[in-house]
Design a protein around this motif. Structure first.
Motif, short mmCIF file in Angstrom:
data_model
loop_
_atom_site.label_atom_id
_atom_site.label_comp_id
_atom_site.label_asym_id
_atom_site.label_seq_id
_atom_site.Cartn_x
_atom_site.Cartn_y
_atom_site.Cartn_z
N TYR A 36 -5.65 50.95 12.72
CA TYR A 36 -4.48 51.22 11.91
C TYR A 36 -3.73 52.43 12.48
O TYR A 36 -4.31 53.29 13.13
CB TYR A 36 -4.87 51.54 10.46
N PRO A 44 -1.37 53.84 5.84
CA PRO A 44 -1.69 53.26 7.14
C PRO A 44 -1.10 51.87 7.30
O PRO A 44 -0.89 51.15 6.32
CB PRO A 44 -3.22 53.22 7.13
N PHE A 46 -1.54 48.29 9.66
CA PHE A 46 -2.39 47.51 10.56
C PHE A 46 -1.74 47.38 11.93
O PHE A 46 -0.55 47.11 12.04
CB PHE A 46 -2.59 46.12 9.94
N TYR A 87 -6.50 55.09 13.35
CA TYR A 87 -7.82 54.93 12.76
C TYR A 87 -8.49 53.68 13.32
O TYR A 87 -7.89 52.61 13.37
CB TYR A 87 -7.74 54.76 11.24
#
Lengths: 111, 114
Positions: A36, A44, A46, A87
């Protein structure tokens, strides 16, 4: 549940390729690897997901070795707008139950 | 365009108050999540729900409860707010049964407890 380890921060310059590696030594057989992106004051977003080998979309590529204990997010030719936190997380199959987000990697792209 | 909305972007509450954070998604998703985000700690899962009236504890459920009376709405409740619950709260949803783990996030609610 598999936890992930990423570098805390990275610097790059516009136009360069950026590779962010994530370690997930305890990944389970049915875990997917998902990345992310998060900009300040936003949720966040994707970017990409994979299970093994290589996945590519219009934004990034994801490289996963055969043992699946790590993965590398590759951002081609970054721009200033790619400055964000990235992330890496692993999740049990579909549905993302009990996903674990790590602290993320803060990427700073310079002109 | 898919959408997850949260009731407030910014909220200031006093210690001991009962706080409700609401999240609504318009994608008919079964699974919904509440996270909190603190500097250096990333996102930590508080609770998730996989169906109406169903809930599961995440990693840090202490001090929180949740409610899911309708499929599209997932509420996070702080029964008695404390200063250590000052944080950014993020709601997310995802369609169950798909191969993708693409969670859709709301914009977040920055809660300050004084």
């Amino acid at each position: 549940l598999a936890k992930t380890t990423q570098p805390i921060s990275m610097d790059s310059y516009e136009g360069q390729e950026v590779n962010i590696t994530c370690s997930h030594n305890n990944i389970a057989t049915n875990d997917y690897i998902t990345w992310y992106q998060q900009f300040p004051s936003q949720g966040p977003r994707f970017i990409i997901q994979g299970y093994k080998t290589k996945v590519t979309n219009e934004v990034a590529s994801l490289f996963i070795p055969a043992d699946r204990k790590s993965s590398t997010l590759s951002l081609p030719r970054v721009s200033l707008s790619d400055t964000a936190v990235y992330y890496c997380l692993v999740a049990h199959g579909a549905g993302g139950f009990k996903t674990i987000f790590g602290a993320g990697t803060r990427l700073f792209v310079k002109a | 365009d898919v959408k997850v909305t949260q009731s407030s972007r910014y909220l200031v509450k006093r210690t001991g108050e009962k706080v409700f954070l609401e999240c609504v998604q318009d994608m008919d998703h079964e699974n919904m999540f509440w996270y909190r985000q603190d500097p250096g700690l990333g996102l930590r899962l508080i609770y998730f729900s996989y169906d109406v009236k169903m809930k599961e504890k995440g990693d840090i459920p202490e001090g929180y409860s949740v409610s899911r009376e309708k499929k599209e709405r997932f509420s996070l409740i702080l029964e008695s707010a404390s200063t250590n619950q000052t944080s950014m709260y993020l709601c997310a949803s995802i369609l169950a049964g798909e191969d993708s783990n693409e969670q859709y996030f709301g914009p977040g609610t920055r809660l300050t407890v004084t």
